[in-house]
Each structure stands twice: as structure tokens, then as C-alpha cells.
Design a protein around this motif. Sequence first.
Motif, PDB file in Angstrom:
ATOM      1  N   PRO A 160       0.807  -1.233   0.000  1.00  0.00           N
ATOM      2  CA  PRO A 160       0.000   0.000   0.000  1.00  0.00           C
ATOM      3  C   PRO A 160       0.833   1.272   0.000  1.00  0.00           C
ATOM      4  O   PRO A 160       0.366   2.326  -0.461  1.00  0.00           O
ATOM      5  CB  PRO A 160      -0.823  -0.127   1.296  1.00  0.00           C
ATOM      6  N   LEU A 161       2.059   1.198   0.495  1.00  0.00           N
ATOM      7  CA  LEU A 161       2.913   2.383   0.554  1.00  0.00           C
ATOM      8  C   LEU A 161       3.452   2.769  -0.818  1.00  0.00           C
ATOM      9  O   LEU A 161       3.972   3.883  -0.991  1.00  0.00           O
ATOM     10  CB  LEU A 161       4.093   2.143   1.500  1.00  0.00           C
ATOM     11  N   LEU A 162       3.346   1.884  -1.790  1.00  0.00           N
ATOM     12  CA  LEU A 162       3.881   2.175  -3.114  1.00  0.00           C
ATOM     13  C   LEU A 162       3.021   3.180  -3.857  1.00  0.00           C
ATOM     14  O   LEU A 162       3.507   3.892  -4.737  1.00  0.00           O
ATOM     15  CB  LEU A 162       3.993   0.886  -3.934  1.00  0.00           C
ATOM     16  N   LEU A 163       1.751   3.231  -3.520  1.00  0.00           N
ATOM     17  CA  LEU A 163       0.824   4.094  -4.234  1.00  0.00           C
ATOM     18  C   LEU A 163       0.401   5.309  -3.415  1.00  0.00           C
ATOM     19  O   LEU A 163      -0.004   6.319  -3.973  1.00  0.00           O
ATOM     20  CB  LEU A 163      -0.419   3.293  -4.652  1.00  0.00           C
ATOM     21  N   GLU A 164       0.469   5.199  -2.099  1.00  0.00           N
ATOM     22  CA  GLU A 164       0.091   6.308  -1.233  1.00  0.00           C
ATOM     23  C   GLU A 164       1.150   6.501  -0.147  1.00  0.00           C
ATOM     24  O   GLU A 164       1.594   5.529   0.459  1.00  0.00           O
ATOM     25  CB  GLU A 164      -1.275   6.054  -0.577  1.00  0.00           C
ATOM     26  N   ARG A 165       1.538   7.734   0.064  1.00  0.00           N
ATOM     27  CA  ARG A 165       2.524   8.031   1.099  1.00  0.00           C
ATOM     28  C   ARG A 165       1.917   7.810   2.483  1.00  0.00           C
ATOM     29  O   ARG A 165       0.791   8.225   2.749  1.00  0.00           O
ATOM     30  CB  ARG A 165       2.991   9.478   0.983  1.00  0.00           C
ATOM     31  N   ALA A 166       2.664   7.146   3.343  1.00  0.00           N
ATOM     32  CA  ALA A 166       2.177   6.881   4.699  1.00  0.00           C
ATOM     33  C   ALA A 166       2.557   8.025   5.627  1.00  0.00           C
ATOM     34  O   ALA A 166       3.587   8.677   5.452  1.00  0.00           O
ATOM     35  CB  ALA A 166       2.754   5.573   5.221  1.00  0.00           C
ATOM     36  N   GLU A 167       1.707   8.269   6.596  1.00  0.00           N
ATOM     37  CA  GLU A 167       2.017   9.243   7.631  1.00  0.00           C
ATOM     38  C   GLU A 167       3.089   8.676   8.557  1.00  0.00           C
ATOM     39  O   GLU A 167       3.331   7.465   8.579  1.00  0.00           O
ATOM     40  CB  GLU A 167       0.761   9.586   8.423  1.00  0.00           C
ATOM     41  N   GLY A 168       3.703   9.543   9.346  1.00  0.00           N
ATOM     42  CA  GLY A 168       4.799   9.118  10.211  1.00  0.00           C
ATOM     43  C   GLY A 168       4.437   7.996  11.151  1.00  0.00           C
ATOM     44  O   GLY A 168       5.169   7.000  11.268  1.00  0.00           O
ATOM     45  N   ASP A 169       3.284   8.109  11.824  1.00  0.00           N
ATOM     46  CA  ASP A 169       2.871   7.076  12.780  1.00  0.00           C
ATOM     47  C   ASP A 169       2.627   5.743  12.078  1.00  0.00           C
ATOM     48  O   ASP A 169       2.997   4.681  12.590  1.00  0.00           O
ATOM     49  CB  ASP A 169       1.603   7.516  13.513  1.00  0.00           C
ATOM     50  N   GLU A 170       1.999   5.805  10.915  1.00  0.00           N
ATOM     51  CA  GLU A 170       1.722   4.584  10.170  1.00  0.00           C
ATOM     52  C   GLU A 170       3.020   3.920   9.720  1.00  0.00           C
ATOM     53  O   GLU A 170       3.171   2.690   9.796  1.00  0.00           O
ATOM     54  CB  GLU A 170       0.844   4.890   8.953  1.00  0.00           C
ATOM     55  N   LEU A 171       3.955   4.737   9.246  1.00  0.00           N
ATOM     56  CA  LEU A 171       5.227   4.212   8.784  1.00  0.00           C
ATOM     57  C   LEU A 171       5.991   3.554   9.931  1.00  0.00           C
ATOM     58  O   LEU A 171       6.566   2.470   9.773  1.00  0.00           O
ATOM     59  CB  LEU A 171       6.061   5.342   8.171  1.00  0.00           C
ATOM     60  N   ARG A 172       5.961   4.192  11.105  1.00  0.00           N
ATOM     61  CA  ARG A 172       6.650   3.618  12.262  1.00  0.00           C
ATOM     62  C   ARG A 172       6.009   2.299  12.689  1.00  0.00           C
ATOM     63  O   ARG A 172       6.704   1.350  13.061  1.00  0.00           O
ATOM     64  CB  ARG A 172       6.638   4.626  13.418  1.00  0.00           C
ATOM     65  N   ALA A 173       4.686   2.218  12.621  1.00  0.00           N
ATOM     66  CA  ALA A 173       3.986   0.988  13.003  1.00  0.00           C
ATOM     67  C   ALA A 173       4.352  -0.160  12.075  1.00  0.00           C
ATOM     68  O   ALA A 173       4.574  -1.297  12.516  1.00  0.00           O
ATOM     69  CB  ALA A 173       2.481   1.232  12.993  1.00  0.00           C
ATOM     70  N   ILE A 174       4.440   0.138  10.783  1.00  0.00           N
ATOM     71  CA  ILE A 174       4.810  -0.899   9.819  1.00  0.00           C
ATOM     72  C   ILE A 174       6.253  -1.321  10.031  1.00  0.00           C
ATOM     73  O   ILE A 174       6.602  -2.504   9.936  1.00  0.00           O
ATOM     74  CB  ILE A 174       4.579  -0.395   8.383  1.00  0.00           C
ATOM     75  N   ALA A 175       7.119  -0.356  10.340  1.00  0.00           N
ATOM     76  CA  ALA A 175       8.535  -0.655  10.587  1.00  0.00           C
ATOM     77  C   ALA A 175       8.673  -1.580  11.787  1.00  0.00           C
ATOM     78  O   ALA A 175       9.420  -2.574  11.748  1.00  0.00           O
ATOM     79  CB  ALA A 175       9.314   0.630  10.803  1.00  0.00           C
ATOM     80  N   GLY A 179      10.221  -5.401  12.109  1.00  0.00           N
ATOM     81  CA  GLY A 179      11.510  -5.429  12.774  1.00  0.00           C
ATOM     82  C   GLY A 179      12.543  -4.552  12.103  1.00  0.00           C
ATOM     83  O   GLY A 179      13.741  -4.888  12.069  1.00  0.00           O
ATOM     84  N   LEU A 180      12.087  -3.419  11.536  1.00  0.00           N
ATOM     85  CA  LEU A 180      12.988  -2.520  10.825  1.00  0.00           C
ATOM     86  C   LEU A 180      12.978  -1.131  11.452  1.00  0.00           C
ATOM     87  O   LEU A 180      12.027  -0.741  12.129  1.00  0.00           O
ATOM     88  CB  LEU A 180      12.558  -2.395   9.359  1.00  0.00           C
ATOM     89  N   ARG A 181      14.056  -0.371  11.210  1.00  0.00           N
ATOM     90  CA  ARG A 181      14.061   1.038  11.571  1.00  0.00           C
ATOM     91  C   ARG A 181      13.220   1.796  10.547  1.00  0.00           C
ATOM     92  O   ARG A 181      13.102   1.385   9.401  1.00  0.00           O
ATOM     93  CB  ARG A 181      15.472   1.587  11.605  1.00  0.00           C
ATOM     94  N   THR A 182      12.661   2.911  10.971  1.00  0.00           N
ATOM     95  CA  THR A 182      11.810   3.682  10.062  1.00  0.00           C
ATOM     96  C   THR A 182      12.577   4.118   8.817  1.00  0.00           C
ATOM     97  O   THR A 182      12.064   4.054   7.696  1.00  0.00           O
ATOM     98  CB  THR A 182      11.238   4.915  10.784  1.00  0.00           C
ATOM     99  N   ASN A 183      13.817   4.579   8.998  1.00  0.00           N
ATOM    100  CA  ASN A 183      14.623   5.004   7.844  1.00  0.00           C
ATOM    101  C   ASN A 183      14.890   3.841   6.897  1.00  0.00           C
ATOM    102  O   ASN A 183      14.858   4.004   5.665  1.00  0.00           O
ATOM    103  CB  ASN A 183      15.947   5.606   8.315  1.00  0.00           C
TER     104      ASN A 183
END
Length: 229
Positions: A160-175, A179-183
Motif C-alpha cells: 500500500p505504501l507504493l501508491l500512497e505516502r504513509a504518515e509518520g505514525d503509520e510508517l513507524r507501526a509498519i517498521a 523489525g525494521l528502523r523507520t529510515n
Amino acid sequence: MNAFRTTRWSLIAAARDSPSRAQAALDQLCQAYRPPVLAFIRHSGYGNDAEDLTQAFFLRFIERGWYAEADPQRGSFRALMLTALRRFLSDQYERAGALKRGGRTVESGSLLEVIASDGQSPEDAFMRAWMGTVLEHAMQRLEEEWSSAGKLDQFRQLAPLLLERAEGDELRAIAVANGLRTNTLAVQTHRMRQRLRQLVRLELLQTVGSPEALERELAELRGALDEMT
């Protein structure tokens, strides 16, 4: 033409050169490009008959040999389909007029009824569905690549992130879930998006005759999208 032996054009060649292979070619073309054809027919005012007319179009495309003079060096597969569609619906309209002149009743659902409420022209509806189909095919190929690498679950979370930019909180939750860092996730998503663009180009390359034609096709698609937005 060697580079295009497994492309949409090769399916047309198979139908042209070998009647015994025409049905298989038809099935592949219908499966691959049914959505834009159906969208065009529906937005041309055909309601209940749109599904049947879509199937009839593909049958006639093969049986009447509308592809016979098709040349990938002279145009895109998309343009060929659009020209054939206009011809097909013109035939349908003339046939319906002949039935009315003959005193026979034509079912209300089979003639031009109310254009779809979203106000799109048949050409715009076809173009949107065409681009959606191309993107869907590219996404399927990308999913297959990740599945082959044993990363299908991760792909499904990141897709889903390929077509729509995720907000910071959403990106951190997926990270965190992966088991990944947000960066690190942001970099990975960027690379996936780049790969998706490559796969879109490869998908479109199947529908044109050369790399130069691919660039023209991309420019035309971008221009059409800009006009519709």
C-alpha cells in the motif's frame, strides 16, 4: 520482432498465423485487457449488455481478423484495441438501427442508454482502466518476485505504501511490525517503488514496437492522466 515473441503482439501473430491457436490467444487477451474494454463499452451507454458485448468484441477481434494489418512498429496495442472497439460499437449501432427499420424490437438494454453517472467519456474510462490494468500486472510481477524471495508477508504490508505516502505514525507501526528502523523501511519502500516503475515500463513494452515507441506511449499516458485530473 525477436524481443516481442512473448508479448501481446505475439498473441495476435499466433491468432493470425494459426487458427488452432486463436482461441488460446483470445483467452489470454481477454483475461489481460477485459477491464478497459468493458469500461469503454459501459461508458458508451450500454448497460445490461456490456458484459456480453465485451466477450463478443474479443471474439470478433480474432474471428474477423481486425488485427491482420496490425504492426507494432506503427502504433501501440492500446491504440489498436481502441480503434477496434470503436469499429465494433459502430457495427453494433448500425445493426440495432437496421433491426428498428425492419420493424423488430430491440431490447432497451442493448442500445445507447444513460451514460455512466461519473461523467467520463468512453475514451477516458478506457484510458483509466488501461492504466489500472497495466499497474495491476506490474504489481503482480512485483509480488511474484517478493514471494520467490520468501518475503510475501512483508510485501503485503509494504505494497500500500507504493501508491500512497504513509504518515509518520503509520510508517513507524509498519517498521516495528517488520523489525525494521523507520529510515530502513523508507529506503526499502523507495526501492520497491523504483522497481514497480521498471515493471510498469516492461509491461508497456509488451504493447509497443520499440523503446522509442515506449517513450511516446508513456508521454501520451501521462498527458491523458493530467487531463483527467
